[in-house]
Structure formats: structure tokens, C-alpha cells
Design a protein around this motif. Structure first.
Motif, PDB file in Angstrom:
ATOM      1  N   ILE A  15     -75.411  -2.899  28.123  1.00 36.64           N
ATOM      2  CA  ILE A  15     -75.780  -4.306  28.283  1.00 36.64           C
ATOM      3  C   ILE A  15     -74.696  -5.120  27.594  1.00 36.64           C
ATOM      4  CG2 ILE A  15     -77.504  -6.074  27.783  1.00 36.64           C
ATOM      5  CD1 ILE A  15     -79.578  -3.786  27.717  1.00 36.64           C
ATOM      6  N   VAL A  16     -74.136  -6.085  28.324  1.00 38.54           N
ATOM      7  CA  VAL A  16     -72.974  -6.826  27.835  1.00 38.54           C
ATOM      8  C   VAL A  16     -73.353  -8.285  27.595  1.00 38.54           C
ATOM      9  CG1 VAL A  16     -70.605  -7.485  28.366  1.00 38.54           C
ATOM     10  CG2 VAL A  16     -71.477  -5.282  29.114  1.00 38.54           C
ATOM     11  N   PRO A  17     -72.998  -8.838  26.417  1.00 42.55           N
ATOM     12  CA  PRO A  17     -73.270 -10.253  26.145  1.00 42.55           C
ATOM     13  C   PRO A  17     -72.272 -11.167  26.855  1.00 42.55           C
ATOM     14  CG  PRO A  17     -72.196  -9.266  24.278  1.00 42.55           C
ATOM     15  CD  PRO A  17     -72.426  -8.151  25.275  1.00 42.55           C
ATOM     16  N   TRP A  18     -72.454 -12.460  26.698  1.00 42.59           N
ATOM     17  CA  TRP A  18     -71.663 -13.440  27.440  1.00 42.59           C
ATOM     18  C   TRP A  18     -70.327 -13.783  26.791  1.00 42.59           C
ATOM     19  CZ3 TRP A  18     -70.105 -17.850  25.027  1.00 42.59           C
ATOM     20  CH2 TRP A  18     -70.717 -18.123  23.799  1.00 42.59           C
ATOM     21  N   ASN A  19     -70.159 -13.593  25.480  1.00 45.85           N
ATOM     22  CA  ASN A  19     -69.011 -14.183  24.795  1.00 45.85           C
ATOM     23  C   ASN A  19     -67.663 -13.534  25.137  1.00 45.85           C
ATOM     24  OD1 ASN A  19     -69.955 -11.961  23.432  1.00 45.85           O
ATOM     25  ND2 ASN A  19     -69.620 -12.794  21.402  1.00 45.85           N
TER      26      ASN A  19
END
Length: 138
Positions: free
Chosen positions: A86-90
């Protein structure tokens, strides 16, 4: 070129070469999608390609263990199975590559869930890399 437990790092190498061939596209898309300065987007794309190259150059072959005993022992690396990421937006491309590059180099498959804030840049990266993966892994 077959990619299996003996040569999984080849996927990352092919993906890195294909990523370098499309240098101009992900940077502006990432800027439009996320709002970071274009120079930072290009830097993130470059770091992503560098990470792919790093893991492509690793060859996790068997390593002998020598501890003075008259037996032959070695460490063998084997794939464990699917990896969920799962990858965050930043830093969507850089953090995605931090998760899938070592997994692919180890011979595992990856299910990647991008941030809903940056789905297009991550999808573009996936489309570039999918052409480097075996047919049954895409």
C-alpha cells in the motif's frame, strides 16, 4: 528471457531500462496529479529508476556457510509468494518501488494499491514495468 526463482532480478533490470526510455512522461503527470514542483517530480522518477537498477544488479544466489565443520551448508533464497503493498500519496513512485523492487528481485509477485490521490502516476509506472514481467505475472 525466463524470469523465475533463479533470475528474478532480470525483471527489475528490464523495468529500469524501460523506465529510463520514458523519462519525460511520469514527471509532468506526477506534478499535475500531486502538485509538487516539476523538479521534484523528475528527481522522484530518477530515484525510482535508480532503485530499480540497484535491485536489478543484486543476484541472490546461494551462499555457502563455512564454520569449520566438515559439512556443506548453504543459504538459498526462495520466493515466499505474493506481496501486498500500500503506497501513500507523498512519494508514490519512489515508495512503490521501495516495496515492489525488492519483492520482484526475490522472485515474488506484488499486488500494489496506490493512493487514491496519485493513481495515474502509479498506474503509468505499473504499465511501464508490466511489459518487463512474464505474461503470467502481469
Amino acid at each position: 528471457m525466463a524470469v523465475g526463482p533463479r533470475h528474478p532480478h532480470r525483471c527489475a533490470a528490464r523495468g529500469s531500462r524501460r523506465r529510463r526510455g520514458r523519462r519525460g512522461r511520469p514527471g509532468p503527470l506526477l506534478t499535475r496529479e500531486q502538485g509538487k514542483p516539476l523538479s521534484e517530480s523528475y528527481a522522484e522518477v530518477a530515484r525510482t529508476a535508480a532503485r530499480l537498477r540497484y535491485f536489478a544488479e543484486l543476484d541472490p544466489g546461494s551462499q555457502p556457510i563455512t564454520d569449520g565443520r566438515p559439512v556443506r551448508s548453504e543459504i538459498r533464497w526462495r520466493p515466499l509468494g505474493p506481496v501486498a503493498a500500500i503506497v501513500p500519496w507523498n512519494f508514490p513512485l519512489q515508495l512503490a518501488s521501495a516495496k515492489f523492487a525488492p519483492a520482484l528481485a526475490a522472485g515474488n509477485t506484488v499486488v500494489l494499491k496506490p493512493s487514491p490521490c496519485t493513481p495515474l502516476a502509479t498506474r503509468l509506472l505499473g504499465s511501464v514495468l508490466s511489459s518487463a514481467l512474464p505474461e503470467d505475472v502481469r
